[in-house]
Enzyme design. Structure first.
Site, short mmCIF file in Angstrom:
data_model
loop_
_atom_site.label_atom_id
_atom_site.label_comp_id
_atom_site.label_asym_id
_atom_site.label_seq_id
_atom_site.Cartn_x
_atom_site.Cartn_y
_atom_site.Cartn_z
N HIS B 228 -33.67 -62.94 75.25
CA HIS B 228 -33.31 -62.50 76.59
C HIS B 228 -33.82 -63.46 77.66
O HIS B 228 -33.04 -63.87 78.52
CB HIS B 228 -33.69 -61.06 76.91
N TYR B 232 -32.20 -66.18 81.29
CA TYR B 232 -32.67 -66.52 82.64
C TYR B 232 -33.01 -67.99 82.75
O TYR B 232 -32.94 -68.56 83.84
CB TYR B 232 -33.82 -65.61 83.06
N HIS B 379 -18.46 -60.81 77.99
CA HIS B 379 -19.53 -60.70 78.98
C HIS B 379 -20.21 -62.05 79.21
O HIS B 379 -20.35 -62.51 80.33
CB HIS B 379 -20.55 -59.66 78.52
N PHE B 380 -20.63 -62.71 78.11
CA PHE B 380 -21.45 -63.89 78.39
C PHE B 380 -20.64 -65.14 78.71
O PHE B 380 -21.22 -66.13 79.13
CB PHE B 380 -22.55 -64.11 77.35
N HIS B 381 -19.32 -65.10 78.55
CA HIS B 381 -18.57 -66.22 79.11
C HIS B 381 -18.43 -66.08 80.63
O HIS B 381 -18.18 -67.07 81.33
CB HIS B 381 -17.21 -66.38 78.44
N ARG B 442 -16.29 -59.67 67.11
CA ARG B 442 -16.58 -61.06 67.42
C ARG B 442 -16.93 -61.77 66.12
O ARG B 442 -16.99 -61.13 65.06
CB ARG B 442 -17.74 -61.16 68.42
N ARG B 443 -17.18 -63.06 66.18
CA ARG B 443 -17.64 -63.84 65.03
C ARG B 443 -16.79 -63.59 63.78
O ARG B 443 -17.32 -63.34 62.70
CB ARG B 443 -19.10 -63.50 64.73
C1 HEM Z 1 -13.68 -74.44 76.64
C2 HEM Z 1 -14.16 -73.31 77.02
C3 HEM Z 1 -14.58 -72.24 76.03
C4 HEM Z 1 -13.85 -71.58 75.09
C5 HEM Z 1 -12.37 -71.76 74.80
C6 HEM Z 1 -14.73 -70.65 74.41
C7 HEM Z 1 -14.34 -69.77 73.41
C8 HEM Z 1 -15.18 -68.93 72.71
C9 HEM Z 1 -14.79 -67.89 71.80
C10 HEM Z 1 -13.36 -67.47 71.50
C11 HEM Z 1 -15.92 -67.34 71.28
C12 HEM Z 1 -16.01 -66.18 70.30
C13 HEM Z 1 -15.75 -66.58 68.90
C14 HEM Z 1 -16.05 -65.46 67.93
O1 HEM Z 1 -16.95 -64.64 68.16
O2 HEM Z 1 -15.36 -65.41 66.89
C15 HEM Z 1 -17.04 -68.04 71.87
C16 HEM Z 1 -18.36 -67.78 71.57
C17 HEM Z 1 -19.42 -68.30 72.29
N1 HEM Z 1 -19.35 -69.12 73.41
FE1 HEM Z 1 -17.68 -69.96 74.18
N2 HEM Z 1 -15.97 -70.78 74.96
C18 HEM Z 1 -15.93 -71.72 75.95
C19 HEM Z 1 -16.98 -72.12 76.76
C20 HEM Z 1 -18.29 -71.72 76.62
C21 HEM Z 1 -19.36 -72.09 77.50
C22 HEM Z 1 -19.21 -72.97 78.74
C23 HEM Z 1 -20.47 -71.51 76.99
C24 HEM Z 1 -21.89 -71.56 77.51
C25 HEM Z 1 -22.38 -72.44 78.30
C26 HEM Z 1 -20.11 -70.79 75.79
C27 HEM Z 1 -20.99 -70.10 74.96
C28 HEM Z 1 -20.63 -69.37 73.84
C29 HEM Z 1 -21.56 -68.71 72.96
C30 HEM Z 1 -23.09 -68.70 73.08
C31 HEM Z 1 -20.81 -68.05 71.98
C32 HEM Z 1 -21.34 -67.17 70.84
C33 HEM Z 1 -21.47 -67.90 69.57
C34 HEM Z 1 -21.92 -66.96 68.47
O3 HEM Z 1 -21.33 -65.89 68.32
O4 HEM Z 1 -22.89 -67.32 67.81
N3 HEM Z 1 -18.76 -70.92 75.60
N4 HEM Z 1 -16.57 -69.00 72.74
CU LIG Z 2 -30.62 -59.61 77.25
#
Ligand code: HEM
Ligand SMILES: [Cu+2]
Lengths: 58, 578
Positions: B228, B232, B379-381, B442-443
Site C-alpha cells: 500500500h 503513495y 481502478h489502478f489504471h 483479471r490476470r
Molecule cells: C499502454 C498502456 C497500457 C495498457 C494497454 C495496459 C493494459 C493492461 C491490462 C489489460 C492489464 C490487465 C491484464 C490482466 O489482468 O490480465 C494491465 C495490468 C497492469 N497494468 Fe497496465 N496498461 C497500460 C499502462 C499502464 C501504466 C502506465 C501502468 C502504471 C504506471 C500500468 C500498470 C499495470 C499494473 C501494475 C498491472 C497489474 C499487473 C498484475 O496483475 O500483476 N499499466 N495493464
Molecule cells: Cu492499498
C-alpha cells in the site's frame, strides 16, 4: 512555457484575502454528490441486488 | 535566474539520466501492455497463452517498479536542489545510487524476459506482487534488492542535503518541496523494511533452495505491508507536481503551504498501517483486523480530499488572476493549450474517478463484488496508470527542457498526446470496471469458458472487449507520440530558454503554521508506533498458526529443483567413482 507569457496573461494580482475559492467549493460539492450517489447505486443495486457468488451451488 | 540546467548542470545530467531511463522502462511496459490487452480480448493472439504471465509480469514490473521510481528519483532530486538552492553534496555518491538502481533494474528485467527463452531455464513469472507460492529465479530478487538499496541511498543523499542546509540555516522552515521529499522517503524506509525482510529472510533463500517452503500468507502480508505505501510512493511525485507546478502553469500560486504539509504528514502516518485492505479475501487473517484496517483506510480519505481542495483552489486562483470569474466560467480562463497544464489537469480528473472505484475497493463487504476481477486493474489504471503516469508525461514537457536547455520538439503533438491518453484510458477503464462487475477475472490469458457466458446488464462482452482493445491501442499510440517527442527534444538543435526554474510562493506561507509540522523525528516515531499497533497482532497470529516457514507445499515454477537434482546426481556419481 515561459513565465513571460504568464506575466502577460495575468490581468490582476489576487492576494490571500481577495481570493475566495467558491468555484472550487462548487466543483468539489458536485464531485461529492456524484460519489455519494454512485456509492448508493453500487451498494444497493450491484452489491445487494446480486445473489451470493461464493456460497452454494448455482 | 534561469533554467535548471544553468544553475545545476551536473545535477541536470543525473536527473536527465533518471528520466530517460524511466522512459525506456515506460516504453517496454507499454509494449507488453498492448500485447496482453489484445491477447486477452482475443483480437490478436501471437504469443502462447502460457507466456501470458511473463508478459504480465514484465508489464507490471517495468511500469510500477521501474518507470515510476526512476522518474521519482529525478523529480525528487530536482525538488531538493531547487528548493534548498544548493547542489548535491557529492556527485559521485549520487551516481552510485543511480547506478545501483540501474544495475538492479536490468538484472530483474532481464530475468523476467528470459522467461520467453525456452532454452534457458530461468524465469520470474511472479507478477509484480511476487509473493509465494509463485517463485522466481534468485536473480529476480537480487536485482530488486540492489534497486531498493539504490533508492535508500538516494534518500540518504537528499537527507544529507537537508542536514547540510540546516546547519547553515538553523532557524528557517524546511522549504515545502524538500519537506515533501523527506516525509515521502521516511514512509518509503518504513515500507521497504517489510519487503527487505520478505526477500532476504524468505523468498531469496527459498528460491536458492535453502528452504523447502515458506509461509505464503506471511510473504503476502509482508508484501502488502509494502504494497500500500508504494502506491503513495508513486503518487507523491505526482502530488508534488500538482502542488508545485500546476498552480504555476495555471498562472496562480499554491493556496496553502501549511495544508500541503499536513497532507504529506497524514500520508506518512496512514499509508502503512492499511496494507491488509488488499487482503480482505485472505483466509487466515481475522475479520477484526480487517475491520480496523478498513477504518484506517477511510481516514486516508481526509488527505485525499484536502489535496483535491488545495490543488483545485490553486488552479482557480490562477484562473481568476487571468480574469476568470463566476462559479464555473473561470474554468475557461485556464491555459488549456499548454500540454503540461492540460495533461496534469486531465490526470487529476481521472484520479477523481479513481477515487470512486477506490472507495468501493476499500469497503470490506462490497470488496467481494470486485475482488480479483478486471475492476481492480480498471481502478489502478486510473490512479497509477493515469494520475501518476499522465502527470509524469505532462510534467516532462516542462521538466525535460529545464534539464536539457532544449526546446520541446512539438507542443501541438504534446497536447494531442495527453488528450489521446485521456480518451484511451476512458475507454479502457470504463471497459475494465464494467467487465469486473460482471465477474470477468483479471490476470487471465483467455477469460472465456466453455458452457458459460458472462452476462452484461448493459452492452455485451464483445462490446466491452472492443472498448478495451480500442482503449489500449489509443494508449499505445499516445505513448509512442510521447516517446517520439521526447527523443526529438533530447536531440533538438534549437536551444531556447525553457523559462525559469521557479516555484511560485504560496498564498499562505509556512510561517502561518505551527513549527511542530517540521519535526521529522516526531512524525517518524508516530508512524512507527501506528505500524506496530496495526501489524503486531496479525503477524503474530500468522506466524503462530502457519509457522515462519510454513507447513509445506510446492513452489511454482520449480526451476531450482532441477539444479538441486542435478547437483545431487553429480555428487552421487562422483561419490560412486571414488
Ligand atoms: C499502454 C498502456 C497500457 C495498457 C494497454 C495496459 C493494459 C493492461 C491490462 C489489460 C492489464 C490487465 C491484464 C490482466 O489482468 O490480465 C494491465 C495490468 C497492469 N497494468 Fe497496465 N496498461 C497500460 C499502462 C499502464 C501504466 C502506465 C501502468 C502504471 C504506471 C500500468 C500498470 C499495470 C499494473 C501494475 C498491472 C497489474 C499487473 C498484475 O496483475 O500483476 N499499466 N495493464
Ligand atoms: Cu492499498
Amino acid at each position: 512555457m515561459s513565465s513571460a507569457i504568464q506575466e502577460q496573461e495575468r490581468e490582476r494580482e489576487l492576494g490571500h484575502d481577495e481570493f475566495d475559492p467558491i468555484g472550487t467549493l462548487a466543483l468539489i460539492g458536485i464531485y461529492f454528490l456524484i460519489l455519494a450517489s454512485m456509492w448508493l447505486f453500487m451498494y444497493f443495486v450491484e452489491f445487494l441486488g446480486n445473489g451470493p457468488t461464493v456460497v452454494g451451488m448455482i | 535566474m534561469g533554467a535548471y540546467i544553468d544553475h545545476f548542470p551536473r545535477e541536470a545530467k543525473l536527473i536527465r539520466s533518471a528520466f530517460y531511463t524511466s522512459f525506456i522502462m515506460l516504453a517496454l511496459g507499454g509494449i507488453f501492455g498492448v500485447i496482453q490487452t489484445l491477447h486477452r480480448t482475443d483480437v490478436v493472439r501471437f504469443i502462447d497463452s502460457a507466456d501470458y504471465y511473463t508478459v504480465l509480469t514484465a508489464h507490471g514490473v517495468f511500469m510500477v517498479i521501474a518507470f515510476t521510481i526512476f522518474f521519482l528519483v529525478g523529480m525528487f532530486t530536482w525538488a531538493v536542489t531547487t528548493s534548498l538552492e544548493r547542489p548535491l553534496e557529492d556527485m559521485s555518491f549520487s551516481w552510485l545510487w543511480f547506478l545501483m538502481m540501474t544495475v538492479g533494474a536490468v538484472i530483474t528485467g532481464v530475468t523476467i524476459l528470459l522467461g520467453f527463452v525456452e532454452s534457458v531455464d530461468v524465469s520470474a513469472d511472479v507478477l509484480f506482487t511476487f509473493y509465494a507460492p509463485l517463485q522466481a529465479h534468485p536473480l529476480f530478487y537480487i536485482g530488486l534488492v540492489l534497486f531498493v538499496i539504490g533508492t535508500w541511498l538516494a534518500g540518504a543523499d537528499w537527507f544529507r542535503s537537508w542536514w547540510a542546509w540546516k546547519r547553515e540555516n538553523p532557524d528557517e522552515r524546511i522549504p515545502l518541496p524538500t519537506f515533501m521529499v523527506l516525509t515521502t522517503m521516511i514512509m518509503w524506509y518504513i515500507a521497504t523494511l517489510a519487503i527487505a525482510v520478505s526477500i532476504l529472510a524468505f523468498l531469496l533463500p527459498w528460491s536458492l533452495g535453502i528452504f523447502d517452503h515458506v509461509n505464503p500468507l506471511l510473504t503476502r502480508t509482508l508484501f502488502w505491508f509494502f504494497g500500500h505505501p508504494i502506491v503513495y510512493f508513486w503518487l507523491m511525485p505526482a502530488y508534488m507536481m500538482w502542488y508545485l507546478l500546476l498552480p504555476k502553469f495555471a498562472g496562480g500560486r499554491l493556496f496553502s503551504d501549511p495544508l500541503a504539509r499536513v497532507v504529506f504528514i497524514l500520508f506518512l502516518l496512514l499509508s502503512t498501517p492499511v496494507g491488509i485492505h488488499h487482503q480482505y479475501m485472505d483466509p487466515g487473517i481475522a475479520e477484526g483486523f480487517k475491520f480496523i484496517v478498513m477504518t484506517n483506510t477511510m481516514f486516508l480519505l481526509l488527505p485525499s480530499f484536502l489535496t483535491a481542495f488545495t490543488v483545485v483552489a490553486s488552479i482557480e486562483h490562477g484562473a481568476r488572476q487571468r480574469g476568470g470569474d463566476g462559479y464555473f466560467s473561470w474554468l475557461k480562463s485556464l491555459p488549456w493549450r499548454e500540454p503540461a497544464f492540460t495533461g496534469m489537469a486531465l490526470a487529476g480528473l481521472m484520479f477523481a474517478a479513481g477515487g470512486f472505484s477506490g472507495m468501493i475497493n476499500a469497503g470490506m463487504n462490497i470488496n467481494y463484488l470486485v475482488h480479483n476481477t478486471l475492476w481492480v486493474p480498471g481502478h489502478f489504471h486510473l490512479t497509477v496508470g493515469t494520475a501518476v503516469a499522465l502527470s509524469f508525461m505532462a510534467g516532462s514537457y516542462w521538466l525535460i527542457p529545464q534539464m536539457t536547455g532544449r526546446r520541446l520538439a512539438s507542443k501541438p503533438i504534446a497536447l494531442l498526446q495527453v488528450v489521446l491518453w485521456f480518451v484511451g484510458m476512458t475507454f479502457m477503464a470504463n471497459s475494465m470496471h464494467r467487465s469486473g462487475l460482471i465477474g470477468i477475472p483479471r490476470r487471465t490469458a483467455e477469460p472465456q469458458y466453455q458452457g458459460f457466458e458472462f452476462e452484461a446488464a448493459l452492452g455485451s462482452v464483445s462490446e466491452l472487449n472492443a472498448q478495451l482493445a480500442i482503449g489500449a491501442t489509443l494508449l499505445f499510440l499516445s505513448l509512442t507520440l510521447f516517446l517520439w517527442n521526447m527523443l526529438i527534444t533530447a536531440f533538438n538543435k534549437s536551444a531556447e530558454s525553457p523559462g525559469e526554474n521557479v516555484i511560485p510562493t504560496p498564498l499562505s506561507g509556512p510561517d502561518d503554521s505551527p513549527a511542530v509540522l517540521d519535526n521529522m523525528k516526531l512524525w517518524t516515531a508516530i508512524a512507527v508506533v501506528l505500524v506496530i499497533l496495526a501489524y503486531t497482532l496479525p503477524l503474530a497470529s500468522i506466524v503462530s498458526r502457519g509457522g515462519l516457514l510454513g507447513r509445506g507445499g510446492d513452489a511454482f515454477p520449480v526451476s531450482i529443483d532441477y539444479l538441486a537434482l542435478f547437483a545431487q546426481v553429480a555428487l552421487e556419481s562422483a561419490a560412486g567413482l571414488v
